[in-house]
Motif scaffolding. Structure first.
Motif, PDB file in Angstrom:
ATOM      1  N   PRO A 186      15.278 132.702 114.911  1.00 27.11           N
ATOM      2  CA  PRO A 186      15.130 132.489 116.366  1.00 27.11           C
ATOM      3  C   PRO A 186      16.386 132.839 117.152  1.00 27.11           C
ATOM      4  O   PRO A 186      16.306 133.347 118.275  1.00 27.11           O
ATOM      5  CB  PRO A 186      14.824 130.987 116.467  1.00 27.11           C
ATOM      6  N   ALA A 187      17.566 132.529 116.576  1.00 26.33           N
ATOM      7  CA  ALA A 187      18.809 132.679 117.333  1.00 26.33           C
ATOM      8  C   ALA A 187      19.125 134.131 117.632  1.00 26.33           C
ATOM      9  O   ALA A 187      19.715 134.438 118.686  1.00 26.33           O
ATOM     10  CB  ALA A 187      19.963 132.035 116.558  1.00 26.33           C
ATOM     11  N   ILE A 188      18.761 135.035 116.763  1.00 26.43           N
ATOM     12  CA  ILE A 188      19.093 136.452 116.977  1.00 26.43           C
ATOM     13  C   ILE A 188      17.841 137.286 117.211  1.00 26.43           C
ATOM     14  O   ILE A 188      17.664 137.878 118.283  1.00 26.43           O
ATOM     15  CB  ILE A 188      19.896 137.000 115.768  1.00 26.43           C
ATOM     16  N   PHE A 189      16.950 137.332 116.211  1.00 27.85           N
ATOM     17  CA  PHE A 189      15.834 138.266 116.269  1.00 27.85           C
ATOM     18  C   PHE A 189      14.806 137.900 117.334  1.00 27.85           C
ATOM     19  O   PHE A 189      14.329 138.768 118.078  1.00 27.85           O
ATOM     20  CB  PHE A 189      15.170 138.373 114.890  1.00 27.85           C
ATOM     21  N   MET A 190      14.456 136.629 117.433  1.00 24.46           N
ATOM     22  CA  MET A 190      13.472 136.236 118.443  1.00 24.46           C
ATOM     23  C   MET A 190      14.064 136.377 119.847  1.00 24.46           C
ATOM     24  O   MET A 190      13.378 136.835 120.775  1.00 24.46           O
ATOM     25  CB  MET A 190      13.031 134.790 118.201  1.00 24.46           C
ATOM     26  N   LEU A 301      26.573 126.146 122.651  1.00 19.83           N
ATOM     27  CA  LEU A 301      27.806 126.519 123.344  1.00 19.83           C
ATOM     28  C   LEU A 301      27.816 128.002 123.676  1.00 19.83           C
ATOM     29  O   LEU A 301      28.205 128.424 124.771  1.00 19.83           O
ATOM     30  CB  LEU A 301      29.026 126.172 122.470  1.00 19.83           C
ATOM     31  N   TRP A 302      27.395 128.800 122.719  1.00 19.64           N
ATOM     32  CA  TRP A 302      27.402 130.242 122.927  1.00 19.64           C
ATOM     33  C   TRP A 302      26.288 130.691 123.879  1.00 19.64           C
ATOM     34  O   TRP A 302      26.490 131.559 124.717  1.00 19.64           O
ATOM     35  CB  TRP A 302      27.235 130.944 121.580  1.00 19.64           C
ATOM     36  N   LEU A 303      25.130 130.050 123.787  1.00 12.57           N
ATOM     37  CA  LEU A 303      23.964 130.492 124.551  1.00 12.57           C
ATOM     38  C   LEU A 303      23.932 129.932 125.964  1.00 12.57           C
ATOM     39  O   LEU A 303      23.663 130.655 126.931  1.00 12.57           O
ATOM     40  CB  LEU A 303      22.684 130.101 123.805  1.00 12.57           C
ATOM     41  N   LEU A 304      24.198 128.617 126.091  1.00 12.25           N
ATOM     42  CA  LEU A 304      23.982 127.961 127.383  1.00 12.25           C
ATOM     43  C   LEU A 304      25.253 127.378 127.993  1.00 12.25           C
ATOM     44  O   LEU A 304      25.251 127.012 129.168  1.00 12.25           O
ATOM     45  CB  LEU A 304      22.943 126.837 127.228  1.00 12.25           C
ATOM     46  N   GLY A 305      26.299 127.224 127.235  1.00 10.63           N
ATOM     47  CA  GLY A 305      27.525 126.676 127.810  1.00 10.63           C
ATOM     48  C   GLY A 305      27.682 125.204 127.492  1.00 10.63           C
ATOM     49  O   GLY A 305      26.795 124.544 126.958  1.00 10.63           O
ATOM     50  N   PRO A 306      28.851 124.648 127.875  1.00 13.52           N
ATOM     51  CA  PRO A 306      29.189 123.266 127.488  1.00 13.52           C
ATOM     52  C   PRO A 306      28.281 122.200 128.092  1.00 13.52           C
ATOM     53  O   PRO A 306      28.056 121.163 127.480  1.00 13.52           O
ATOM     54  CB  PRO A 306      30.628 123.102 127.972  1.00 13.52           C
ATOM     55  N   TRP A 307      27.779 122.417 129.346  1.00  9.72           N
ATOM     56  CA  TRP A 307      26.940 121.379 129.960  1.00  9.72           C
ATOM     57  C   TRP A 307      25.677 121.111 129.130  1.00  9.72           C
ATOM     58  O   TRP A 307      25.162 119.987 129.103  1.00  9.72           O
ATOM     59  CB  TRP A 307      26.558 121.791 131.389  1.00  9.72           C
ATOM     60  N   ALA A 308      25.199 122.121 128.486  1.00 10.96           N
ATOM     61  CA  ALA A 308      23.953 121.964 127.723  1.00 10.96           C
ATOM     62  C   ALA A 308      24.149 121.067 126.497  1.00 10.96           C
ATOM     63  O   ALA A 308      23.169 120.608 125.902  1.00 10.96           O
ATOM     64  CB  ALA A 308      23.455 123.332 127.271  1.00 10.96           C
ATOM     65  N   LEU A 309      25.432 120.802 126.159  1.00 10.34           N
ATOM     66  CA  LEU A 309      25.677 119.947 124.999  1.00 10.34           C
ATOM     67  C   LEU A 309      25.244 118.506 125.237  1.00 10.34           C
ATOM     68  O   LEU A 309      25.168 117.714 124.297  1.00 10.34           O
ATOM     69  CB  LEU A 309      27.165 119.976 124.629  1.00 10.34           C
ATOM     70  N   LEU A 310      24.964 118.151 126.501  1.00 13.50           N
ATOM     71  CA  LEU A 310      24.459 116.800 126.782  1.00 13.50           C
ATOM     72  C   LEU A 310      23.168 116.529 126.010  1.00 13.50           C
ATOM     73  O   LEU A 310      22.951 115.438 125.478  1.00 13.50           O
ATOM     74  CB  LEU A 310      24.225 116.620 128.293  1.00 13.50           C
ATOM     75  N   GLY A 311      22.308 117.539 125.958  1.00 15.62           N
ATOM     76  CA  GLY A 311      21.057 117.387 125.221  1.00 15.62           C
ATOM     77  C   GLY A 311      21.308 117.254 123.723  1.00 15.62           C
ATOM     78  O   GLY A 311      20.672 116.440 123.040  1.00 15.62           O
ATOM     79  N   MET A 312      22.254 118.048 123.233  1.00 15.73           N
ATOM     80  CA  MET A 312      22.576 117.963 121.812  1.00 15.73           C
ATOM     81  C   MET A 312      23.219 116.624 121.493  1.00 15.73           C
ATOM     82  O   MET A 312      23.054 116.088 120.386  1.00 15.73           O
ATOM     83  CB  MET A 312      23.516 119.103 121.429  1.00 15.73           C
TER      84      MET A 312
END
Length: 1414
Positions: A186-190, A301-312
């Motif tokens: 998913p991370a690359i091919f999809m 971090l690479w795809l969406l940035g640091p703010w998205a880490l809240l969900g993680m």
């Protein structure tokens, strides 16, 4: 502590006994020779109960270097064409393709689908998977662990890790490769494919490239995942085999099992073995959680940035919470297992003593006791299930909530969100975080449960074995010599105290430095018993005993004096505290409580020895078994039920004696072998067996029959665990001590008998009879009518009825709908089931809605908003510019609340409903079992019923709810996935229909096959439980005869058969998984192809939604189909339970409850033309019997074995309903009285005394209807008051199974006390004083005479002394009433049957007459 050193390689090989991947190097020639041997004895395997096993595995020899991996590396060859041997399992010759795809099992899958499978179709267990070979290796590692660290600090868990570590490490690497493929996909091919979909001008070739890469990555993920499973399954099978085989070997080496009951041990084999199995399968997958989390954080971090880490962060917070919940579940499960052990232990006790429970009408008491234990178990199950259900329901929703928070944080930070970003991340969540990290709870739980199971196994392995202390005497004329002997016994209380001391010692020493620990180890080795000696209970003191070769040694003494214990000391089965024991010669042992195998009568006598007709028939004749064999339906080929249920007490005793005689040993230890036989039979056995057959053997003869002691070369008298007197019979009489008093007591009683005999004028007849018998005895036959000639025995042919135990039925075909209906009904009905389904729909629907809403939001983009770029105005694609941004955001955020709410609702509702169902099924089953007639227990092995209450109930309580919950959840997820794919790409319907047809064909074959495999696994499991129970009950006899190896071999054969069934059932699951997963990959390929074909026509957001769900069902679809089949397999346990609850008959006609509770108030008994047969097809055991017994009359019942004495009691207690005629008590037909009322107003003292686990009080008065004073008075009357008063806790002292508190004679006295407290008008005595000494017997007879003066007493007599005071004597023969009159009248008539019986009993030898006792 004693540890066996057999088969241990030298010191130089120590480093080679490493991991299981060190595949055992087998000597090919050795294996080939074994295979020839197996083929040559294939027919023999099906005959004997244990002897027929032929070892098919070589001795384990640690290999060196790369050779260790020789067999394992062969499975990496892509295709292997080597032909396998007939009936050999195919996995050993499978290449990489066949091994990973499980193709080697395909022939069995197709065979099962076409015609079904039976145990004959199951191949032989692989030599590499056999419990024999793996147990050798595990035991070697365990011995090295104990040798290095000492028993207190040895860790069986560390040994298990060394046993499996290489295979586990390798399979973990394979699993990591699967995770990497799942991340790249998913991370690359999809993501690249969705970017192509977003780019209206994208090159078609780019799309094709990314679609091919996506499909290939998914396929490789599937292959690696399947490989991981197949590796783990084989490792798990080997560890389970090794652990349980090692456990059995330990049990058979023990002198006793301490405080472990048979039920607890069976629970170890049933459930803990499976927990170890699951730990190996799922444990390695626990590494997936951390790997997935790290990859997820880096990817966000690479795809969406640091703010998205809240969900993680939400997910990362949930991960340790989930781990904590897993620990809590493990803790609760540990407590639940303890209660389950108690329940299985109590159930085993009920099954073993069901006849007595029914005769005393104690069903309500034991029902209450068991349901109380079940209530405690249910509370713990409820807590565990709530935690478990909450965890299961939250596992798939937390990743969704995490995604929602991730995207909301990303958008609120002012960033745009594209389809490529959103759905590639969602796909990663669904493909990795949900199934891997979400299931980490399950994996950790399996590890915790497995660890606890390993710890429980370690507790058994650390039970101290008795060190061999018997040496050969210097004086070769001596057979046995004990000098200054003090012996002790491992009581359960002492074992518990020892364990506590060891645990406290370990904790206190936890802070020692390394050097200190080394010193401690050395001290422990030098002083192994320093701490333990005071904890054992000394039971024999200052023993000086000697028996020369060829002597007959008599041992006598009062009840509980230590006579039986002395024999165990001679056998080496007690702990020697001080002194010396020497013995020269092999031993045969006949225990006071006979132990019988569930095998044919002939196999019981042969006991693994080859058949020698002359020796066999001599043993049969000398033990007076000839007539008994003639009466059995199949002669000596008749199957004897478990615990000899279809034999009388006397028959079981003589069968045990015949086994010993046939063994032809040097030394015979006979523990009161004449206590359960008739007088004339006892005289015959003493004359023909002990005095003639064993004339040149050394015989130690424990007895209460004083008349035989004057024939002994030496007599020892015991009292309070000491030998108080010894010498010849005449010398001991001259000394006038305790022995002379006991003989005088017997003499006075004998004089009364002799006066009666003389008054009958029968002495001349006796002498004439004597001469006839003695002359005939020399030719090998007597004419008493109780024996057949040897030639006649040989002519006995097997007839109908030789097989007693019914075969366990194996259902075929689909699980009946009625089975599901029964479970739904137990859960509360269809309305409740529908409501549960709706809660799952709401929960899964809310998560699906959140994904659909996100797709709609991304598709809407900026709405109609515009943006200016390079002075050019165009429509905005940024979702932040959408006029309805607040609406989209609010709805998307509110789905979190809905998802959480529906998850909690679903978990609570489902747990309550499934627990209700399992509890109802358990209670229905128990009530049905306990109310079944005795016929059911006679033909059904205990192991089979134990299987229902252990393994099957464990399935219904724990595993079935988990499976059903997962399947309901996944079915809805798959339905929503297919719905979304078809809504986005309507053309996908056509290939999906084609795939659906293929899915259906594969799953149909699979469902049939896996059902058959599971049923066979269930059926092959029951004999293991029965064999373990039989072994534990007969440990003393097995040790005495030296049959440990034969019993271990039989266990190995049974267990290997079950291992093969379990392994093939598990592989069948993977056979489906790899095929369905491969087809699911094609679904991803089709969806990717449609994205390329419909490029520009379908919104990228909707295309991303469809592709995300397509990849999601790639693993989920096979799991769901497998869950459907697994659910069907789990329902086999429900099917088995419901088949018993529906098909078992309820005991007899229950009758009506009487209005007056004082019936019977007189005790008048009337038999009117009573006929009785035990089962259809069997002959009548009572034939038109009629007689009347007046109120308060004392009746003696005599007759030869099989004459119908016990059948009269069975008819009176309605254990078997009469075929015709009536039995009336106080002019009321007992068929019209409720069974409870009838039996509760009758009393019986059985020949085999029964004590239950519990207190003295609960054994005597379970319903607590009597005062303490009344209980003490009853103990006083039975000469037990002093004994109980000196016990810790007195009336509340713990007694019963596994507690050597009372001797056999004392147990019979307790049964008499029980009868005194019931105060019934009718009392039945079945040779109630057979195991007590004459002095105690006189006291007991006086008690019976005084306390039951107003009662009607029926005495089944084996000894003349017990019936001479009766008002009348009833003589039975061949099921008919032969005569009934007063003793004087019967003896005055020389032609009466009773006179003839007296003559036969008294005339066999002049040496047995009472006159010569003094």
């Amino acid at each position: 502590m004693s540890f066996s050193k057999e088969n241990v390689p030298g010191e130089g090989d120590e480093h080679q006994a490493g991991p299981l991947m060190e595949e055992i190097q087998l000597d090919r020639d050795h294996l080939q020779n074994n295979s020839v041997e197996v083929a040559g004895e294939e027919d023999t395997i099906k005959h004997g109960p244990y002897r027929a096993y032929v070892r098919t595995t070589a001795q384990y020899i640690p290999s060196h270097g790369i050779r260790r991996y020789k067999n394992a590396l062969k499975s990496l060859i892509p295709v292997r064409r080597k032909q396998r041997e007939k009936n050999a399992i195919g996995v050993d010759n499978a290449g990489f393709y066949s091994f990973v795809s499980c193709s080697w099992i395909s022939e069995y899958m197709y065979r099962a689908y076409k015609k079904g499978l039976t145990l004959d179709d199951v191949p032989q267990c692989s030599p590499l998977d056999s419990c024999d070979l793996n147990a050798q290796r595990l035991e070697l590692l365990w011995q090295k662990e104990v040798g290095a660290k000492g028993p207190k600090r040895a860790s069986f868990g560390a040994v298990v890790w060394r046993f499996i570590r290489t295979r586990i490490i390798f399979s973990s690497l394979v699993f990591a490769a699967s995770l990497i493929m799942a991340f790249i996909s998913p991370a690359i091919f999809m993501r690249k494919l969705l970017q192509y979909a977003e780019d209206e001008d994208g090159e078609t070739m780019d799309g094709v490239t990314w679609a091919i890469c996506l499909t290939l990555a998914e396929f490789l993920r599937t292959v690696f995942f399947a490989w991981n499973w197949t590796l783990n399954l084989r490792t798990a099978v080997r560890l389970r085999s090794a652990c349980l085989a090692m456990l059995y070997r330990k049990l058979i080496r023990l002198g006793n099992t301490g405080d472990k009951s048979i039920g607890e041990l069976i629970n170890l084999f049933a459930n803990d073995g499976h927990r170890v199995f699951d730990m190996v399968i799922f444990g390695p997958m626990a590494i997936g959680g951390p790997i997935v989390c790290v990859c997820g954080v880096l990817y966000i971090l690479w795809l969406l940035g640091p703010w998205a880490l809240l969900g993680m962060l939400v997910f990362l917070i949930f991960y340790p919470i989930q781990y904590g919940v897993s620990r809590l579940i493990g803790y609760l499960r540990g407590k639940t297992v303890t209660i389950s052990d108690q329940r299985v232990k109590l159930m085993t006790e009920i099954l073993n003593y069901i006849k007595f429970i029914k005769m005393y009408a104690w069903e309500k008491y034991f029902t209450k006791e068991l349901l109380e234990v079940r209530r405690k178990e249910k509370k713990l199950l409820q807590k565990t299930a709530y935690c478990q259900s909450l965890s299961i329901s939250m596992a798939p929703t937390i990743p969704v909530i995490s995604a929602i928070i991730t995207f909301l944080a990303h958008i609120i930070a002012g960033n745009n969100l594209t389809a490529a970003q959103a759905f590639s991340y969602i796909c990663y969540l669904n493909l990795q975080i949900h199934p891997v990290a979400g299931h980490s709870r399950k994996y950790f739980w399996k590890i915790i449960e497995g660890y606890k199971a390993v710890f429980r196994l370690q507790n058994i392995l650390l039970l101290e074995e008795i060190k061999p202390y018997i040496t050969r005497p210097i004086d070769k004329s001596q057979a046995i010599c004990i000098t200054n002997g003090v012996f002790s016994w491992d009581s359960s209380d002492s074992l518990k105290r020892k364990l506590e001391m060891e645990n406290n010692h370990s904790r206190s020493e936890g802070g020692l430095k390394k050097n200190d620990k080394v010193n401690e180890y050395e001290k422990e080795k030098l002083k192994p018993s320093e701490d333990s000696e005071p904890l054992y209970t000394n039971i024999l003191y200052d023993i000086h005993f000697q028996a020369s070769k060829g002597q007959l040694i008599g041992v006598c003494g009062h009840v509980g004096s230590g006579k039986s214990t002395l024999l165990l000391a001679i056998l080496g089965q007690l702990r020697l505290v001080q002194g010396q024991v020497t013995r020269d010669g092999s031993c045969a042992y006949v225990s006071q409580q006979p132990w019988v195998l569930n095998a044919t009568l002939r196999e019981n006598i042969l006991f693994g020895e080859s058949f020698d007709s002359k020796r066999y028939y001599e043993a049969v004749y000398s033990c007076s078994l000839s007539q008994d064999i003639n009466m059995l339906p199949g002669g000596d080929q008749t199957e004897i039920g478990e615990r000899g249920i279809n034999l009388s007490g006397g028959q079981k005793q003589r069968l045990s004696l015949a086994r010993a005689i046939y063994a032809n040993k040097d030394i015979y230890l006979l523990d009161d072998p004449l206590s359960a036989v008739d007088t004339h039979v006892g005289a015959h056995i003493f004359e023909k067996c002990i005095l003639q057959t064993l004339k040149h053997k050394t015989v130690v003869f424990v007895t209460h029959h004083i008349q035989y002691l004057n024939h002994c070369d030496m007599v020892y008298m015991m009292k309070d665990g000491k030998i108080v007197d010894h010498g010849s019979h005449e010398d001991m009489l001259t000394r006038g001590q305790d022995y002379a008093v006991m003989v005088q007591t017997f003499s006075e009683r004998g004089d009364r008998e002799q006066v009666l005999t003389q008054d009958a004028g029968n002495l001349d007849k006796v002498e004439a009879r004597k001469s006839d018998i003695m002359s005939n005895g020399q030719t090998g036959a007597i004419n008493t009518g109780s024996q057949l000639s040897l030639e006649e025995i040989e002519k006995v042919d097997p007839r109908d009825g030789e097989q007693l135990t019914t075969l366990e039925s194996v259902q075929k075909g689909n699980i009946r709908f009625h089975t599901y209906q029964s479970y739904i009904s137990a859960a509360g009905g269809y309305c409740v089931a529908l409501m549960i389904c709706l809660t799952f729909l709401l929960n899964v629907g809310s998560t699906a809605f959140s994904s659909w809403w996100l797709a709609m939001w991304i598709k809407a983009g900026g709405g109609n908003a515009t943006e200016t770029f390079n002075n050019e105005t165009r429509l905005s694609h940024n979702i932040n510019d959408n006029p309805d941004f607040s609406l989209y955001q609010m709805v998307y955020a509110l789905t979190i609340v809905v998802i959480l709410g529906t998850s909690l609702l679903r978990g609570l509702a489902f747990t309550k409903v499934t627990l209700k169902a399992s509890n109802r099924l358990h209670n229905r089953l128990f009530n049905k079992i306990i109310s079944s007639p005795m016929e059911f227990y006679e033909v059904t092995p205990v192991g089979r019923v134990q299987n229902l209450f252990s393994k099957d109930m464990d399935e219904v309580d724990i595993r079935l709810p988990i499976t059903v919950e997962s399947i309901l959840q996944n079915v809805w997820i798959v339905m929503f996935a297919i719905l979304f794919i078809c809504l986005v790409f309507p053309w996908a319907v056509i290939p999906l229909i084609i795939l659906g047809i293929v899915y259906y064909i594969i799953s149909k074959i699979f469902r049939v096959a896996v059902r058959d495999f599971k049923r066979l696994e269930n059926v092959s499991r029951s004999p293991i439980f029965s064999w373990v129970g039989t072994t534990v009950e007969g440990l003393s006899t097995i040790h005495a005869f030296g049959k440990e190896n034969e019993f271990t071999s039989r266990f190995t054969k049974l267990f290997d058969e079950n291992t093969t069934c379990l392994y093939m059932c598990s592989i069948a699951m993977r056979w489906l998984a790899i095929r369905i997963d491969t087809l699911a990959v094609s679904t991803v390929c089709i969806t990717a192809a449609l994205i390329i074909v419909l490029h520009g026509q379908v919104s990228p957001a909707l295309a991303g939604l469809a592709l995300a769900y397509a990849t999601h069902i790639s693993g989920l679809f096979q799991y769901t189909i497998r869950l459907i089949s697994e659910t069907e397999v789990r329902f086999i346990s429900v099917e088995r339970i419901t088949s018993y609850t529906e098909n078992l008959k309820t005991e007899g006609n229950q009758g009506a409850r009487l209005k007056t509770s004082d019936w019977p108030n007189k005790g008048c008994i009337k038999f009117q033309n009573v006929s009785l047969q035990y089962r259809k097809g069997l002959p009548l055991v009572l034939k038109d019997v009629s007689f009347t017994i007046q109120s308060g009359e004392k009746i003696g019942i005599v007759g030869r074995t099989g004459s119908g004495k016990s059948s009269l009691v069975s008819a009176l207690f309605r254990l078997v309903e009469v075929t015709s005629g009536k039995i009336k008590i106080d002019n009321l037909d007992i068929a019209e009285v409720s069974l409870e009322h009838l039996r509760s107003h009758l009393s019986v003292i059985p020949q085999d005394p029964v004590l239950f686990d519990g207190t003295v009080r609960s054994n005597l008065d379970p319903f607590r209807t009597c005062s303490d004073a009344a209980v003490w008075e009853a103990l006083e009357n039975t000469k037990l008051r002093e004994k109980v008063a000196n016990m810790e806790g007195q009336l509340e002292a713990q007694i019963g199974a596994g507690k050597e508190t009372f001797s056999l004679g004392e147990r019979q006295l307790l049964c008499l006390a029980r009868a005194l407290l019931r105060n019934s008008k009718i009392l039945v005595l079945d040779e109630a004083t057979a195991a007590v000494d004459p002095e105690t017997e006189v006291a007991v007879q006086n008690t019976i005479h005084n306390e039951f003066r107003q009662c009607t007493v029926l005495t089944i007599a084996h000894r003349l002394s017990t019936i001479t005071n009766c008002d009348r004597i009833l003589v039975m023969g061949k099921g008919q009433l032969l005569e009934m009159d007063s003793p004087t009248n019967l003896m005055s008539n020389p032609n009466s049957y009773f006179s003839r019986m007296l003559a036969a009993g008294g005339a066999l030898s002049e040496r047995t007459s009472i006159d010569n006792v003094l």
